[in-house]
Structures are given as structure tokens and as C-alpha cells.
Scaffold this active site. Structure first.
Site, PDB file in Angstrom:
ATOM      1  N   LYS B  46       1.039  -1.096  -0.054  1.00 25.50           N
ATOM      2  CA  LYS B  46      -0.024   0.396  -0.039  1.00 25.50           C
ATOM      3  C   LYS B  46       1.023   1.026  -0.035  1.00 25.50           C
ATOM      4  CE  LYS B  46      -3.599   2.262   1.465  1.00 25.50           C
ATOM      5  NZ  LYS B  46      -4.544   2.303   0.074  1.00 25.50           N
ATOM      6  N   GLY B  73      -8.593   7.270   1.299  1.00 26.86           N
ATOM      7  CA  GLY B  73      -7.669   8.111   1.906  1.00 26.86           C
ATOM      8  C   GLY B  73      -6.249   8.276   1.953  1.00 26.86           C
ATOM      9  N   ASN B 128       2.867   6.873  -6.435  1.00 25.74           N
ATOM     10  CA  ASN B 128       1.695   7.244  -6.848  1.00 25.74           C
ATOM     11  C   ASN B 128       1.936   8.835  -6.826  1.00 25.74           C
ATOM     12  OD1 ASN B 128      -1.091   7.891  -6.300  1.00 25.74           O
ATOM     13  ND2 ASN B 128      -0.544   6.427  -4.517  1.00 25.74           N
ATOM     14  N   CYS B 131      -1.741  12.018  -5.958  1.00 25.86           N
ATOM     15  CA  CYS B 131      -1.630  12.518  -4.836  1.00 25.86           C
ATOM     16  C   CYS B 131      -2.013  13.905  -4.920  1.00 25.86           C
ATOM     17  CB  CYS B 131      -0.536  12.097  -3.938  1.00 25.86           C
ATOM     18  SG  CYS B 131      -0.257  10.705  -3.052  1.00 25.86           S
ATOM     19  N   LYS B 168       3.452   5.951 -11.315  1.00 22.92           N
ATOM     20  CA  LYS B 168       2.924   4.812 -11.843  1.00 22.92           C
ATOM     21  C   LYS B 168       0.951   5.895 -12.101  1.00 22.92           C
ATOM     22  CE  LYS B 168      -1.125   2.780  -9.253  1.00 22.92           C
ATOM     23  NZ  LYS B 168      -1.835   1.413  -8.118  1.00 22.92           N
ATOM     24  N   VAL B 194      -2.728   1.356 -14.852  1.00 26.54           N
ATOM     25  CA  VAL B 194      -3.895   2.775 -14.675  1.00 26.54           C
ATOM     26  C   VAL B 194      -3.957   2.488 -13.281  1.00 26.54           C
ATOM     27  CG1 VAL B 194      -3.830   3.318 -16.598  1.00 26.54           C
ATOM     28  CG2 VAL B 194      -5.532   2.119 -14.819  1.00 26.54           C
ATOM     29  N   ASN B 195      -3.738   3.481 -12.409  1.00 25.80           N
ATOM     30  CA  ASN B 195      -4.639   3.700 -10.856  1.00 25.80           C
ATOM     31  C   ASN B 195      -6.361   3.979 -11.238  1.00 25.80           C
ATOM     32  OD1 ASN B 195      -4.628   4.807  -8.434  1.00 25.80           O
ATOM     33  ND2 ASN B 195      -2.968   5.891  -8.532  1.00 25.80           N
ATOM     34  N   GLY B 220     -11.793  -2.288 -10.624  1.00 25.84           N
ATOM     35  CA  GLY B 220     -12.260  -2.967 -11.022  1.00 25.84           C
ATOM     36  C   GLY B 220     -13.036  -3.520 -12.797  1.00 25.84           C
ATOM     37  N   THR B 270      -8.462  -5.267  -7.717  1.00 24.92           N
ATOM     38  CA  THR B 270      -9.900  -4.953  -7.254  1.00 24.92           C
ATOM     39  C   THR B 270     -10.140  -6.645  -6.107  1.00 24.92           C
ATOM     40  OG1 THR B 270     -10.573  -2.790  -7.136  1.00 24.92           O
ATOM     41  CG2 THR B 270     -12.314  -4.468  -7.155  1.00 24.92           C
TER      42      THR B 270
HETATM   43  C1  LIG Z   1      -9.034  -0.099  -1.833  1.00 27.92           C
HETATM   44  C2  LIG Z   1      -9.028   0.942  -2.733  1.00 27.92           C
HETATM   45  C3  LIG Z   1      -7.260   1.175  -2.427  1.00 27.92           C
HETATM   46  C4  LIG Z   1      -5.467   1.567  -3.037  1.00 27.92           C
HETATM   47  N1  LIG Z   1      -4.334   1.884  -2.794  1.00 27.92           N
HETATM   48  C5  LIG Z   1      -3.846   2.482  -3.446  1.00 27.92           C
HETATM   49  C6  LIG Z   1      -2.929   3.290  -3.048  1.00 27.92           C
HETATM   50  O1  LIG Z   1      -2.547   2.905  -2.161  1.00 27.92           O
HETATM   51  N2  LIG Z   1      -1.602   3.328  -3.710  1.00 27.92           N
HETATM   52  C7  LIG Z   1      -1.718   3.403  -5.576  1.00 27.92           C
HETATM   53  O2  LIG Z   1      -1.060   3.558  -6.564  1.00 27.92           O
HETATM   54  N3  LIG Z   1      -2.512   2.999  -5.973  1.00 27.92           N
HETATM   55  C8  LIG Z   1      -4.142   2.291  -4.925  1.00 27.92           C
HETATM   56  N4  LIG Z   1      -5.030   2.022  -5.979  1.00 27.92           N
HETATM   57  C9  LIG Z   1      -5.057   1.576  -6.862  1.00 27.92           C
HETATM   58  C10 LIG Z   1      -4.913   0.338  -7.582  1.00 27.92           C
HETATM   59  O3  LIG Z   1      -3.874  -0.068  -7.108  1.00 27.92           O
HETATM   60  C11 LIG Z   1      -5.272   0.025  -8.921  1.00 27.92           C
HETATM   61  O4  LIG Z   1      -4.256   0.901  -9.893  1.00 27.92           O
HETATM   62  C12 LIG Z   1      -5.595   0.672  -9.745  1.00 27.92           C
HETATM   63  O5  LIG Z   1      -7.421  -0.418  -8.665  1.00 27.92           O
HETATM   64  C13 LIG Z   1      -7.497  -0.120 -10.769  1.00 27.92           C
HETATM   65  O6  LIG Z   1      -6.637  -1.777 -10.315  1.00 27.92           O
HETATM   66  P1  LIG Z   1      -8.417  -2.832 -10.316  1.00 27.92           P
HETATM   67  O7  LIG Z   1      -9.569  -1.997 -11.165  1.00 27.92           O
HETATM   68  O8  LIG Z   1      -7.248  -4.088 -10.797  1.00 27.92           O
HETATM   69  O9  LIG Z   1      -8.102  -2.492  -8.984  1.00 27.92           O
HETATM   70  C14 LIG Z   1      -6.168   1.642  -4.898  1.00 27.92           C
HETATM   71  C15 LIG Z   1      -7.187   0.998  -5.407  1.00 27.92           C
HETATM   72  C16 LIG Z   1      -8.052   0.543  -4.482  1.00 27.92           C
HETATM   73  C17 LIG Z   1      -9.923  -0.429  -4.824  1.00 27.92           C
END
Ligand SMILES: Cc1cc2nc3c(=O)[nH]c(=O)nc-3n(C[C@H](O)[C@H](O)[C@H](O)COP(=O)(O)O)c2cc1C
Ligand SMILES: Cc1cc2nc3c(=O)[nH]c(=O)nc-3n(C[C@H](O)[C@H](O)[C@H](O)COP(=O)(O)OP(=O)(O)OC[C@H]3O[C@@H](n4cnc5c(N)ncnc54)[C@H](O)[C@@H]3O)c2cc1C
Ligand code: FES
Lengths: 297, 320
Positions: B46, B73, B128, B131, B168, B194-195, B220, B270
Site C-alpha cells: 500500500k 485516503g 503513486n 496524490c 504510476k 493505471v490508477n 475493477g 480489486t
Molecule cells: C481500496 C483501494 C485502495 C487503493 N490504494 C492505492 C494506493 O495506496 N496506491 C496506489 O498507487 N493505488 C491504489 N489503488 C489503485 C490500485 O492499485 C489500482 O491501480 C486500481 O484499483 C486499478 O486496478 P483494479 O481495477 O485491478 O483494482 C487502490 C485501489 C483501491 C480499490
């Protein structure tokens, strides 16, 4: 991986039945049944493998039985898509279940008098708890409340396993007219209770904690917060809880809970980040001034 | 013979391309209850900040069609706890670690990188960039290529040279290729894409935003086509830059899709919430599809969709 930890299993459904306003599903899940301790929950995938409904639904385990190698039962009411889908399951359907999740209710070392206070479907985890407590020689008294008579959970079972069972309904259609907390104080006094266990909506848990504190006895509460994973990965399920060191932290109710000491939960601040919580925007300043105060003292 | 799944992220080699995405796997410890985390390519931790952080108020999540909207957050215990507790644990279990960092200024990112790259067992540092930048009127670092480049260069100059630095990116920026190029020119070694995508969902009962704070991040399978498109576009512009692809990965076939678009590794986010053993299932499915297709090396697949011939379509009209 872990002998004691949760497992993910595809479980055949044994039965789905109506119990008053609720549905009860029993699944064959030996791995979960043998690990289970009262207060823990399962999370259930809904909608099938390619479902657009991604998030699992958490449900408290209501009963485990040795039948068929180990069965697990949970009760639920239909609220939205996920529970509607679950209510349509039939025997032999497979459910993808993860469990048992969360920290169980701690059990007293000695036989003491315990009062179990539940609201609505929050009564579910109190039934296996009652059995565990009875096995340890504890006295068990139930106080169960709900909106109306058909939402009072397993009244007959409550009467059977407990020394006394008191029921309350908001509409007065069954038992005492009013809330669980209206009856709780009396029960604590009559039964000379040493500890309260409770599960139900957050406002009820807050009141139950207040009543227990007024009687000078400890209270263990199982909380319900929205969860995306149930397994400690996502940090969506947090509430503010005061630690042994006096510091408030945003803790995961799925892993660090759902059971907490009632006095430690900051009920009035649920849904917020208290200014003095570890890592809150004002935390550092607050923390630093604490240190200065101590140094000055 | 089972296919060769090894892949490279700059100078780091992974046993296989299936990783976890930041913020979707805890510190690895939570997932280790369901499978041996040494089996997957790497665990991304994380995003960590210098200080502990309490994050946003609840409710932090709402379910959406084929996805979820979340706003946690960046709650976390801060870098000291990562270095003293979480990272050593992950390494002791044979896990490979991508450490994600987040900060409020380029200086903070640099300081984090300095402390983390000295720790043993850090394979990659991921920045990341989503922010809020306090100096940028609430905009994110990734919204402005210059700001993003400043952060990447701060991290790069505080990171041991043998630890690759990945930036990222979020998909909802005006010029993704420009942003990616700026990050690489600032000596970033690779990109993660992607984020989550900014969005909102309104609670039908209260008619108020369903997550506290209103906007959240959509993640997701709902965002997978967006993510694949981003990877494809950036790989076309910067073919030699390694990419960790992510966004809605649910099956082995989805991993194949990202590899074909140009990713060298693929992170699962996700879906870990929905299926805690997803990573090992996806790895198994990937091996099966590769076997079925007679592919012997993952490396041969990367960027396949850009080639004019073969099963995949080589035209870019979908992104126009
Ligand atoms: C609950 C949650 C927390 C996340 N926390 C971070 C984080 O701390 N740092 C980050 O770079 N991305 C974070 N992400 C983004 C994920 O790493 C990822 O890039 C994004 O969810 C797309 O992938 P997915 O569709 O497989 O979840 C978070 C996503 C979710 C759903
Ligand atoms: C630890 C725990 C134990 C629970 N035990 C029981 C039980 O024994 N019996 C029972 O009837 N209900 C229980 N609940 C509540 C139950 O999880 C919700 O009723 C259920 O998730 C609703 O799903 P849905 O698809 O029908 O509703 P929708 O509103 O369509 O669900 C949408 C999303 O919101 C979440 N959600 C909705 N309501 C709740 C809620 N009350 N609490 C948490 N998340 C919610 C869902 O999980 C889902 O992710 C428990 C909740 C928790 C956290
Ligand atoms: S529900 Fe994901 S951490 Fe608790």
C-alpha cells in the site's frame, strides 16, 4: 495456509428456508465449521462467477453443526441485489464462501453471569455464543429486540438456551414495547450479570455500552461496518477505537473486529476521523502538545 | 513443458508477471492466509507516507456495476512501520516487494525513497502520482507533467541505482503520453498503469454521494478497457519502457490482454477483494491459456497487439 485462519471454499447449499422475516441458508463447509468461534462471520460471493456484483456479502455465522462433516448456517434479510440472489439459491447450488473471518467474542475464564443483547439480525452471532458460554457453566440471559414481532430472531431457541429471555419490539407487537436498552438494565440487575455481549446496529451498541458502564460491568460488542473485502486488504471498514495505550486508531472491523470492548469504540465519532486519531490531520500537533504537557508536568 | 513465465521490470527479473496492485493486498500478510505469496511475481505494498495517516471518513466504499468506488485516503501506519514490520515479514516469506510511495511534495517523495531504497529486499519503488499536490491548487501531481517529472527525479536521485523506479499514472489526464514521456525523461525506469479513475456514485435513497467526500476512485473490471487502451497507447509511443499494467484484471485471459497491449507485468487489484486467492488462480489460468496457444515464453507475447500480423488486430483506430 494457516491452520487457524480463514479458508475459501466452494460450499454446496444444504437448505434455504424462511424463518419469520429472515432466510436461513445452511451450507456444507467442514473447514469453516471446525475453525469457527462465536462472533466470527463469513463472506459470500453473490451473482455467480462472471457477476457484475463484485463485492462479497458479510454474514454472521448463526450456527455450526457436525452434520455432513460440518455445516454452517447464516441468516439474512433481503435488502438488495446480493441478498435477493442468495434467497433464490436451492439445495446443491454451490456458494463461494470465505471464513471464518474476524475476531470472535472472548470467553470468560470462569463461569460468570452473561447477558446477551441483540438487535434485529444482529442477534445471529449471539446464539452460538450462548452455547459456548453454557458449555463453560455460565449463566446466560437474552435480551432481543427488533422493529416488529416477525423480526425478533429465533425467540424459541433463545428461551430454550437461556435462563431468561426478554423480548422488545419498537411497535409493541411482541414482548416489551420499546428498545433493547429499555429492558437491559433490569435484566442486568435481576440476573446479577457480570458481563454484556451485544450485536446490532451502531446506535444500539452505543446505548448498550452506556447501560453496561452505568452498571460497572464490561461489554463486548460486535459491530457492522460496510466492507469491500472482509479480509483486511482494502481499509474500507474502519471505525475509531481507543487502544490500550490510549491512542485512537482507525481500525479494520473485519480483522481487528468485529468484536471490540464497547468502552473502546468511539461511537459518537463513527463515520468521522476524530481529530486526535493516529494520523488524523490534527494528530501530529495534538500528539506533540501531549508530549510537551507531559514534559511540563 | 510448462511455459517460461519470467519477465523483466528494468533490471529486475520476476518469476512470473502476476503481481498485486498497491492498496489491494494489504502488506502481503493478509493474502498469505490464502496462498503462498512467494508464488506470485511480486507484492506491491500500500502506498506509504512519511507519517501515519488516518485516511478518509466512512463510508469509504460503494459497489458499482462490475466495479467499486472507493476513497480510503491512503490510510496507513507510515514508513517506519513498513520498514520495521511489514517489509521484513514479506521478505522473510520469500515475497518480492514493490514498495509504493506517496507524498505531499517532491521533497517528501525523495525522503521516502532514500529511506526505502536502503532497506534490504526492495525490488522496485513505485511512485503513486495520484496524490493531491498542495502547491498545485488541489490538482494531482500526475495532472501536470512538469510536477510529475519533479517528483520522479526527486525519487530517482534518492534511490539506489540498482532499484528501478516506476511512476504510476492515472488514466484521466489530458495528455497521458506526454505525462509518461516526462516521467521517463526524469529518469523513471518504468511506468505503472493505471490508477483508479475518478468518479462518483449517488446513493439512491439519500440522493447524496455514496462515499464520504463525494468523489472516489473507480476500479475493477469496469475500467479494464480504459486501462488496456492506456497501456497500448503508451507502449506504442515508448516501446522500450517497461510497463506494469493494471485495471480490472479478473482472469488469466485479462493478463494476456495487458501483455499483448505492451505490459511486461500485470497487477491484480480489486479482484483480490472479491476472491482472496485470485492471484494464484489467475496465474494458473494464464499458464493454461499459454499452453493451449503453444506459447513457450511470456516475453514473446509482450506488445503482440502492436504487430501488424497474427491473431491480434494491429490497428489503432480504437484509441482514436
Ligand atoms: C481500496 C483501494 C485502495 C487503493 N490504494 C492505492 C494506493 O495506496 N496506491 C496506489 O498507487 N493505488 C491504489 N489503488 C489503485 C490500485 O492499485 C489500482 O491501480 C486500481 O484499483 C486499478 O486496478 P483494479 O481495477 O485491478 O483494482 C487502490 C485501489 C483501491 C480499490
Ligand atoms: C460483520 C457483518 C455481519 C453481518 N451479519 C449479517 C447477518 O447475520 N444477517 C443479515 O441479514 N445481515 C448481516 N449483515 C449485513 C449484510 O452484510 C447486508 O445486509 C448485505 O451485505 C446486504 O447486501 P445486498 O446485496 O442485499 O444489499 P445492497 O445494498 O445491494 O449491497 C450493496 C453493497 O453494500 C453492502 N452493504 C449493504 N448493507 C450493508 C450492511 N448492513 N452492512 C454492511 N454492508 C452492507 C453490501 O455488502 C454490498 O457491498 C452483516 C454485516 C457485517 C459487516
Ligand atoms: S473490509 Fe477490507 S479491510 Fe476490512
Amino acid at each position: 495456509m494457516n491452520e487457524q485462519g480463514p479458508v475459501q471454499i466452494r460450499c454446496p447449499v444444504l437448505t434455504v428456508r424462511r424463518v419469520d422475516a429472515y432466510y436461513a441458508i445452511t451450507v456444507v463447509a467442514p473447514g469453516i465449521a471446525e475453525r469457527f468461534r462465536a462472533g466470527q462471520f463469513v463472506s459470500v460471493a453473490v451473482g455467480g462467477e462472471q457477476s457484475s456484483t463484485l463485492l462479497r456479502r458479510p454474514f454472521a455465522i448463526h450456527d455450526v453443526k457436525p452434520d455432513y462433516g460440518g455445516t454452517v448456517e447464516f441468516l439474512f434479510s433481503v435488502r438488495g441485489q446480493g441478498t435477493a440472489w442468495l434467497s433464490e439459491r436451492r439445495s446443491r447450488d454451490l456458494l463461494d464462501i470465505v471464513g471464518p473471518l474476524g475476531r470472535p467474542f472472548p470467553l470468560p475464564r470462569d463461569p460468570v453471569n452473561c447477558v446477551l443483547a441483540g438487535g434485529g439480525s444482529g442477534a445471529a452471532p449471539l446464539f452460538p455464543l450462548a452455547l459456548s458460554l453454557r458449555r463453560r457453566g455460565c449463566r446466560v440471559d437474552f435480551v432481543l429486540g427488533a422493529a416488529s414481532a416477525d423480526r425478533v430472531f429465533s425467540a424459541i431457541t433463545a428461551r430454550r438456551v437461556a435462563e431468561t429471555a426478554t423480548f422488545t419490539t419498537d411497535d409493541g407487537s411482541f414482548g416489551v414495547h420499546g428498545a433493547v436498552t429499555d429492558a437491559l438494565g433490569r435484566v442486568i440487575e435481576d440476573a446479577r450479570s457480570d458481563v454484556v455481549y451485544s450485536c446490532g446496529p451502531m446506535p444500539m451498541l452505543r446505548e448498550v455500552t452506556a447501560v453496561a458502564s452505568a452498571h460497572g460491568i464490561p461489554v463486548q460488542v460486535a459491530v457492522e461496518e460496510t466492507m469491500a473485502c472482509g479480509t483486511g486488504l482494502c481499509m474500507t471498514c474502519v471505525i475509531p477505537v481507543v487502544g490500550e495505550d490510549g491512542i485512537t486508531r482507525m481500525v479494520r472491523t473485519c480483522m481487528d473486529g468485529p468484536v471490540f470492548r464497547g468502552e473502546r469504540v468511539r461511537f459518537d465519532d463513527v463515520g468521522t476521523i476524530p481529530f486526535d486519531a493516529l494520523g488524523a490531520p490534527g494528530w501530529k500537533a495534538h500528539h506533540d502538545s501531549d508530549v510537551t504537557d507531559r514534559e511540563a508536568g | 513443458m510448462s511455459p517460461d513465465l519470467r519477465t523483466r521490470l528494468s533490471n529486475v527479473e520476476l518469476e512470473n508477471p502476476v503481481m498485486t496492485a498497491a492498496g489491494c493486498a494489504g502488506s502481503g500478510r493478509e493474502l498469505a492466509q490464502y496462498f503462498d505469496i512467494a508464488r506470485i511475481g511480486a507484492v506491491t505494498t500500500k502506498s506509504v507516507m512519511l507519517e501515519p495517516r488516518a485516511g478518509r471518513p466512512a463510508p469509504r466504499v460503494a459497489e458499482t456495476p462490475s466495479g467499486m468506488l472507493s476513497a480510503t485516503g491512503l490510510q496507513g501506519p507510515g514508513v517506519d512501520v513498513l520498514l520495521q514490520r511489514d517489509l521484513p515479514w514479506l521478505i522473510s516469506r520469500g515475497g518480492r516487494a514493490v514498495v509504493s510511495v506517496a507524498g505531499g511534495s517532491a521533497g517528501e517523495y525523495g525522503e521516502l525513497a532514500r529511506r526505502i531504497s536502503d532497506a534490504p529486499g526492495v525490488d522496485v519503488i513505485e511512485i503513486n502520482l495520484s496524490c493531491p499536490n498542495p502547491a498545485g491548487q488541489g490538482r494531482h501531481f500526475a495532472d501536470d507533467p512538469e510536477e510529475a517529472a519533479r517528483v520522479v527525479s526527486a525519487v530517482r536521485s534518492h534511490t539506489r541505482s540498482d532499484v528501478p523506479v516506476f511512476a504510476k499514472l492515472a488514466p484521466d489526464v489530458p495528455d497521458l503520453v506526454g505525462l509518461a514521456t516526462a516521467c521517463v525523461e526524469a529518469r523513471g525506469d518504468g511506468l505503472s498503469m493505471v490508477n483508479s479513475v475518478r468518479g462518483m456514485t449517488i446513493d439512491p435513497r439519500t440522493l447524496r454521494p455514496a462515499v464520504a467526500g463525494g468523489m472516489g476512485g473507480l476500479s475493477g473490471p469496469a475500467i479494464r478497457p480504459i486501462a488496456v487502451g492506456c497501456v497500448y497507447e503508451v507502449h506504442a509511443a515508448l516501446p522500450h519502457v517497461p510497463i506494469i499494467g493494471m485495471g480490472g484484471v479478473r482472469t488469466g485471459a485479462d493478463v494476456l490482454e495487458f501483455l499483448a497491449a505492451g505490459a511486461s507485468a500485470v497487477a491484480v487489484g480489486t479482484i483480490n477483494f472479491a476472491d482472496p486467492s485470485a492471484c494464484v488462480r489467475i496465474l494458473r489460468e494464464l499458464e493454461e491459456t499459454l499452453d493451449d496457444r503453444g506459447v513457450t515464453r511470456i516475453a514473446d507475447l509482450i506488445g503482440t497487439a502492436h504487430r501488424p500480423m497474427g491473431a491480434a488486430l494491429g490497428n489503432t483506430s480504437a484509441t482514436l
